[in-house]
Motif scaffolding. Structure first.
Motif, PDB file in Angstrom:
ATOM      1  N   ARG A 189       4.785  -3.050  -7.144  1.00 10.58           N
ATOM      2  CA  ARG A 189       5.820  -3.790  -6.419  1.00 10.58           C
ATOM      3  C   ARG A 189       5.969  -3.272  -4.993  1.00 10.58           C
ATOM      4  N   VAL A 190       5.751  -1.975  -4.813  1.00  9.22           N
ATOM      5  CA  VAL A 190       5.858  -1.356  -3.495  1.00  9.22           C
ATOM      6  C   VAL A 190       4.574  -0.580  -3.230  1.00  9.22           C
ATOM      7  N   LEU A 191       4.077  -0.669  -1.988  1.00  7.43           N
ATOM      8  CA  LEU A 191       2.883   0.057  -1.595  1.00  7.43           C
ATOM      9  C   LEU A 191       3.207   0.956  -0.405  1.00  7.43           C
ATOM     10  N   PHE A 192       2.949   2.250  -0.550  1.00  3.56           N
ATOM     11  CA  PHE A 192       3.086   3.200   0.547  1.00  3.56           C
ATOM     12  C   PHE A 192       1.709   3.429   1.168  1.00  3.56           C
ATOM     13  N   SER A 193       1.671   3.495   2.487  1.00  2.82           N
ATOM     14  CA  SER A 193       0.410   3.743   3.164  1.00  2.82           C
ATOM     15  C   SER A 193       0.663   4.480   4.473  1.00  2.82           C
ATOM     16  N   ALA A 194      -0.301   5.299   4.864  1.00  2.00           N
ATOM     17  CA  ALA A 194      -0.287   5.864   6.207  1.00  2.00           C
ATOM     18  C   ALA A 194      -0.938   4.863   7.155  1.00  2.00           C
ATOM     19  N   VAL A 224       5.398   0.094   2.837  1.00  2.00           N
ATOM     20  CA  VAL A 224       6.093   1.136   3.589  1.00  2.00           C
ATOM     21  C   VAL A 224       5.037   2.009   4.262  1.00  2.00           C
ATOM     22  N   VAL A 225       5.075   2.055   5.594  1.00  2.00           N
ATOM     23  CA  VAL A 225       4.016   2.705   6.363  1.00  2.00           C
ATOM     24  C   VAL A 225       4.522   4.016   6.962  1.00  2.00           C
ATOM     25  N   VAL A 226       3.751   5.075   6.729  1.00  2.00           N
ATOM     26  CA  VAL A 226       4.054   6.403   7.256  1.00  2.00           C
ATOM     27  C   VAL A 226       3.217   6.630   8.508  1.00  2.00           C
ATOM     28  N   PRO A 227       3.829   6.858   9.676  1.00  2.00           N
ATOM     29  CA  PRO A 227       3.052   7.151  10.878  1.00  2.00           C
ATOM     30  C   PRO A 227       2.392   8.530  10.778  1.00  2.00           C
ATOM     31  N   VAL A 228       1.093   8.572  10.827  1.00  2.00           N
ATOM     32  CA  VAL A 228       0.349   9.836  10.804  1.00  2.00           C
ATOM     33  C   VAL A 228      -0.440  10.027  12.084  1.00  2.00           C
TER      34      VAL A 228
END
Length: 320
Positions: A189-194, A224-228
């Motif tokens: 349902r939710v995808l986290f990615s850098a 949901v995107v994590v800035p790397v």
């Protein structure tokens, strides 16, 4: 027999957690091992219920209920059920401390170093868990991570586990088909990615592949995107996307840990995919927890003041 390369001294043996555990078992179960590890090993094989009960007590498993039954249908394989009356939460056990000791240290190839305390980790998990609940995530849902080994990956896993949802991850160097072969089966349902990652002196982009993955997996409601690799990555091509910091519920400070059965699913891992589409392999919360406690405390002799160095990819967990 070849000569041992190293043998611990008497003081090291006396202070080891495995020695303390042997003493604990001797008192609790009325047995004697004579400081012989192999005697303990043989006893554990002959008495698995007593052994795992002792591990539970010695390592201090946190639960709202343990129950009297350790093993049900032990003669069945598959079909055996460990601690069938227990109710616990994997994340609650990992977040038992809320002090200012370092909990996680992240070091990227480009030299970026970050450190988070147990108190800060608890708060971040609480903020993310609240956001996931607001998104509608409930026990049994799947949450996926297309992530490198950064602090947010651990936060996302713990927040997912606190609710009772299942966590699954792929390394960000996977191609689109490799990710689809895995996440396409579990319908997260939710995808986290850098936004990207560093490898071999290069800065690698993840957003182009992320946009196609999100477009092909219809179950994904939020990315949901994590800035790397960039402070403000351009998310315009990624549907239903939001930056990690903007997704958090900053008003949340406490966690409600879902109390779930011992065998409630925690992780979805995968076989290598060398003989077709990777097979999903589900690991239960209680089994993963008590196995980690046993390995880290009894076998690796880890203590709170120690640092455990983890150098691998998020795409290949030790599923076997």
């Amino acid at each position: 027999m070849a000569k041992a390369l190293w043998t611990p001294g008497e003081q090291r043996i006396a202070g080891a957690q495995i020695t303390r555990f042997m003493n604990h078992v001797e008192k609790a179960c009325g047995v004697s091992f004579g400081e012989d590890y192999f005697a303990l090993h043989q006893w554990s094989l002959a008495n698995p219920e007593a052994f795992w009960s002792a591990v539970w007590d010695f390592t201090g498993v946190i639960s709202s209920q343990r129950g009297d039954t350790v093993l049900e249908h032990g003669e069945r394989f598959p079909g055996a059920s460990w601690f069938p009356e227990a109710r616990l939460n994997f994340a609650e056990n990992l977040l038992r401390y809320q002090d200012h000791r370092p909990a996680l240290v992240s070091l990227l190839e480009n030299g970026d170093r970050r450190e988070v305390s147990y108190a800060d980790l608890y708060t971040r998990v609480a903020q993310l868990a609240a956001a996931l609940r607001a998104q509608g995530v409930v026990p049994g849902d799947r949450v996926a991570g297309f992530m490198p080994n950064v602090i947010e990956t651990v936060v996302a896993m713990l927040a997912t586990a606190s609710i009772g949802a299942l966590w699954s991850s792929c390394s960000p160097d996977f191609g689109i088909n490799g990710v689809m072969d895995r996440f396409g089966q579990i319908e997260p349902r939710v995808l986290f990615s850098a936004d990207g990652y560093y490898y071999n002196g290069k800065t690698c982009d993840s957003l182009q592949r992320l946009a196609e993955i999100a477009g092909r997996i219809e179950s994904i409601e939020k990315v949901v995107v994590v800035p790397v690799t960039a402070a403000q990555p351009d998310l315009s091509a990624v549907r239903d996307s939001v930056l990690f910091e903007d997704f958090l519920d900053l008003s949340a400070s406490e966690l409600t840990f879902a109390q779930l059965p011992f065998d409630h699913p925690l992780y979805v891992m995968y076989s290598s995919g060398t003989t077709g589409v990777p097979k999903c392999i589900v690991h239960g919360a209680g089994g993963s927890l008590i196995q980690h406690l046993k390995e880290h405390q009894l076998l690796a002799d880890l203590r709170r003041e120690d640092v455990f160095f983890y150098f691998t990819t998020c795409g290949w967990m030790m599923w076997n």
